[in-house]
Design a protein around this motif. Sequence first.
Motif, PDB file in Angstrom:
ATOM      1  N   LEU A 132       0.821  -1.209   0.000  1.00 28.97           N
ATOM      2  CA  LEU A 132       0.000   0.000   0.000  1.00 28.97           C
ATOM      3  C   LEU A 132       0.856   1.260   0.000  1.00 28.97           C
ATOM      4  N   LEU A 133       2.037   1.199   0.618  1.00 30.14           N
ATOM      5  CA  LEU A 133       2.905   2.371   0.726  1.00 30.14           C
ATOM      6  C   LEU A 133       3.957   2.436  -0.371  1.00 30.14           C
ATOM      7  N   ASP A 134       3.865   1.523  -1.338  1.00 28.98           N
ATOM      8  CA  ASP A 134       4.788   1.521  -2.468  1.00 28.98           C
ATOM      9  C   ASP A 134       4.263   2.493  -3.525  1.00 28.98           C
ATOM     10  N   THR A 135       4.904   3.629  -3.639  1.00 25.10           N
ATOM     11  CA  THR A 135       4.424   4.665  -4.555  1.00 25.10           C
ATOM     12  C   THR A 135       4.603   4.288  -6.022  1.00 25.10           C
ATOM     13  N   HIS A 136       5.316   3.197  -6.294  1.00 24.42           N
ATOM     14  CA  HIS A 136       5.482   2.722  -7.670  1.00 24.42           C
ATOM     15  C   HIS A 136       4.449   1.658  -8.037  1.00 24.42           C
ATOM     16  N   ASP A 137       3.623   1.268  -7.089  1.00 24.51           N
ATOM     17  CA  ASP A 137       2.607   0.247  -7.352  1.00 24.51           C
ATOM     18  C   ASP A 137       1.337   0.945  -7.842  1.00 24.51           C
ATOM     19  N   PRO A 138       0.918   0.680  -9.072  1.00 28.98           N
ATOM     20  CA  PRO A 138      -0.257   1.397  -9.606  1.00 28.98           C
ATOM     21  C   PRO A 138      -1.546   1.101  -8.851  1.00 28.98           C
ATOM     22  N   LEU A 139      -1.675  -0.124  -8.340  1.00 26.29           N
ATOM     23  CA  LEU A 139      -2.880  -0.452  -7.580  1.00 26.29           C
ATOM     24  C   LEU A 139      -2.934   0.357  -6.291  1.00 26.29           C
ATOM     25  N   ALA A 140      -1.802   0.466  -5.608  1.00 26.12           N
ATOM     26  CA  ALA A 140      -1.751   1.257  -4.380  1.00 26.12           C
ATOM     27  C   ALA A 140      -2.075   2.726  -4.668  1.00 26.12           C
ATOM     28  N   ARG A 141      -1.556   3.249  -5.743  1.00 26.43           N
ATOM     29  CA  ARG A 141      -1.820   4.653  -6.088  1.00 26.43           C
ATOM     30  C   ARG A 141      -3.305   4.866  -6.397  1.00 26.43           C
ATOM     31  N   ALA A 142      -3.910   3.900  -7.088  1.00 30.12           N
ATOM     32  CA  ALA A 142      -5.335   4.015  -7.406  1.00 30.12           C
ATOM     33  C   ALA A 142      -6.184   3.949  -6.144  1.00 30.12           C
ATOM     34  N   LEU A 143      -5.802   3.110  -5.197  1.00 26.48           N
ATOM     35  CA  LEU A 143      -6.518   3.024  -3.928  1.00 26.48           C
ATOM     36  C   LEU A 143      -6.412   4.332  -3.151  1.00 26.48           C
ATOM     37  N   MET A 144      -5.218   4.929  -3.144  1.00 21.50           N
ATOM     38  CA  MET A 144      -5.015   6.172  -2.402  1.00 21.50           C
ATOM     39  C   MET A 144      -5.813   7.330  -2.991  1.00 21.50           C
ATOM     40  N   ASP A 145      -6.149   7.229  -4.258  1.00 20.65           N
ATOM     41  CA  ASP A 145      -6.942   8.291  -4.886  1.00 20.65           C
ATOM     42  C   ASP A 145      -8.380   8.315  -4.378  1.00 20.65           C
ATOM     43  N   LYS A 146      -8.849   7.179  -3.835  1.00 16.76           N
ATOM     44  CA  LYS A 146     -10.261   7.073  -3.489  1.00 16.76           C
ATOM     45  C   LYS A 146     -10.537   6.717  -2.031  1.00 16.76           C
ATOM     46  N   ALA A 147      -9.525   6.286  -1.308  1.00 21.22           N
ATOM     47  CA  ALA A 147      -9.791   5.760   0.037  1.00 21.22           C
ATOM     48  C   ALA A 147      -8.742   6.207   1.036  1.00 21.22           C
ATOM     49  N   THR A 148      -9.153   6.289   2.281  1.00 15.46           N
ATOM     50  CA  THR A 148      -8.239   6.411   3.411  1.00 15.46           C
ATOM     51  C   THR A 148      -8.300   5.101   4.190  1.00 15.46           C
ATOM     52  N   PHE A 149      -7.135   4.557   4.513  1.00 14.69           N
ATOM     53  CA  PHE A 149      -7.040   3.300   5.245  1.00 14.69           C
ATOM     54  C   PHE A 149      -6.708   3.587   6.704  1.00 14.69           C
ATOM     55  N   TYR A 150      -7.402   2.894   7.582  1.00 13.36           N
ATOM     56  CA  TYR A 150      -7.146   2.965   9.017  1.00 13.36           C
ATOM     57  C   TYR A 150      -6.714   1.565   9.458  1.00 13.36           C
ATOM     58  N   VAL A 151      -5.455   1.430   9.874  1.00  9.62           N
ATOM     59  CA  VAL A 151      -4.883   0.105  10.135  1.00  9.62           C
ATOM     60  C   VAL A 151      -4.372   0.035  11.569  1.00  9.62           C
ATOM     61  N   VAL A 152      -4.847  -0.975  12.308  1.00  7.64           N
ATOM     62  CA  VAL A 152      -4.329  -1.275  13.648  1.00  7.64           C
ATOM     63  C   VAL A 152      -3.551  -2.584  13.528  1.00  7.64           C
ATOM     64  N   PRO A 153      -2.218  -2.535  13.446  1.00 10.22           N
ATOM     65  CA  PRO A 153      -1.437  -3.754  13.200  1.00 10.22           C
ATOM     66  C   PRO A 153      -1.510  -4.784  14.322  1.00 10.22           C
ATOM     67  N   ASN A 154      -1.694  -4.305  15.555  1.00  7.43           N
ATOM     68  CA  ASN A 154      -1.763  -5.233  16.692  1.00  7.43           C
ATOM     69  C   ASN A 154      -2.769  -4.695  17.707  1.00  7.43           C
ATOM     70  N   MET A 155      -3.945  -5.321  17.751  1.00  4.90           N
ATOM     71  CA  MET A 155      -4.995  -4.921  18.686  1.00  4.90           C
ATOM     72  C   MET A 155      -4.688  -5.336  20.121  1.00  4.90           C
ATOM     73  N   ASN A 156      -3.758  -6.252  20.313  1.00  6.92           N
ATOM     74  CA  ASN A 156      -3.564  -6.852  21.634  1.00  6.92           C
ATOM     75  C   ASN A 156      -2.078  -6.967  21.976  1.00  6.92           C
ATOM     76  N   PRO A 157      -1.381  -5.841  22.103  1.00  9.36           N
ATOM     77  CA  PRO A 157       0.056  -5.918  22.399  1.00  9.36           C
ATOM     78  C   PRO A 157       0.377  -6.536  23.753  1.00  9.36           C
ATOM     79  N   ASP A 158      -0.489  -6.356  24.745  1.00 11.89           N
ATOM     80  CA  ASP A 158      -0.227  -6.962  26.058  1.00 11.89           C
ATOM     81  C   ASP A 158      -0.230  -8.493  25.967  1.00 11.89           C
ATOM     82  N   GLY A 159      -1.279  -9.032  25.358  1.00  7.51           N
ATOM     83  CA  GLY A 159      -1.346 -10.480  25.217  1.00  7.51           C
ATOM     84  C   GLY A 159      -0.223 -11.019  24.366  1.00  7.51           C
TER      85      GLY A 159
END
Length: 377
Positions: A183-210
């Motif tokens: 998604l963060l590869d600015t040379h990837d056309p699919l990622a660029r097309a997604l960024m034109d239309k969407a904002t992504f909200y990503v939580v990589p780890n919901m449970n760091p304590d566990g």
Amino acid sequence: MKISSTFDAGSIDVVALDSFDDIRLRLRPDNAAEFAQWFYFRLQGAAYQPCTMRILNAGEAAYPEGWVNYQPCASYDRVNWFRVPARYEDGVLIIEHTPLASSIYYAYFEPYSYEQHLRLIGDAQSSGLVQLSDLGSTLDGRDLNLLTIGHEVSSDLKVWIIARQHPGETMAEWFIEGLLGRLLDTHDPLARALMDKATFYVVPNMNPDGSVRGNLRTNAAGANLNREWLEPSAERSPEVLWVREKMQETGVDLFLDIHGDESLPYIFVAGTEGVPSYSPRVAALETTFKQHFLLASPDFQDEHGYAKDAPGQANLSMATAWVGNHFECLAFTLEMPFKDNANLPDDDMGWNGQRSLRLGEAILQPVYAVLNELREA
């Protein structure tokens, strides 16, 4: 000979360590709950010795069927992991392996350490597309971080992706690493097309304590976070509370909850058929998403998975059901195996971190395929 587990995500109890051919161990349950299945330990002093390790209480695990046709993961350097032989007999998991070095690690699945998590966050933050925010603190005082990726304009579609509600399901964060990398590869056309239309909200780890405690399914308070979405609390499930509050603020057009399944040797998704707000529109979106996921990754399949909920019978305390119902949006739980993908098996590695990472890259294709249809005209 020595076995230790006092490190990030380490978990095992030693019963007997008198001989190489009779190492007796027990699974340690989550710190505040009875779930047991995750193990991660270091064996020293057994180089070139045929070792037989017996996990005596494997039959009392949360998912004993998960041991059938299962092979543990092992590594000498905690970077390169491979599978070792095991068999499940009379409630005992028997691991037979001859280490080729004086120090070796064994784990239920390839770990994803807290240091890796922090590095993933830091690497993502270096992109000009990413804003890093702290939603709040966990019960052990760790940060619950959110990555906001995109331009955040009001017209953007809102795509939410969370992982590792169950901390032992480490493949979920490997998946997120792959997703972020593409998604963060600015040379990837699919990622660029997604960024034109969407904002992504990503939580990589919901449970760091566990994750750090070496739990299978729960946080520091013993809460299964994927049963807390109806009534989360700061005292028991702050992780869900903070994420839910942020979702209410941003809205949700597409939601993915990334998991691992102990028993089923397949990659599959579970939708929201049983929620009150389920509609023909969402059903059509589900079909389109799955069709494009099949094309994007031969690892994915739609024949094996969980039984679908009857109308109105979904458990709304689960993330996918609550989010899909509340926002009337496309929502999926994605499951990967602890064992191997039976459709594309790898005898040496099984399902592992790198394969999870590649699946995370592939998921962007079906997301793109449904993007223009996520909101009603």
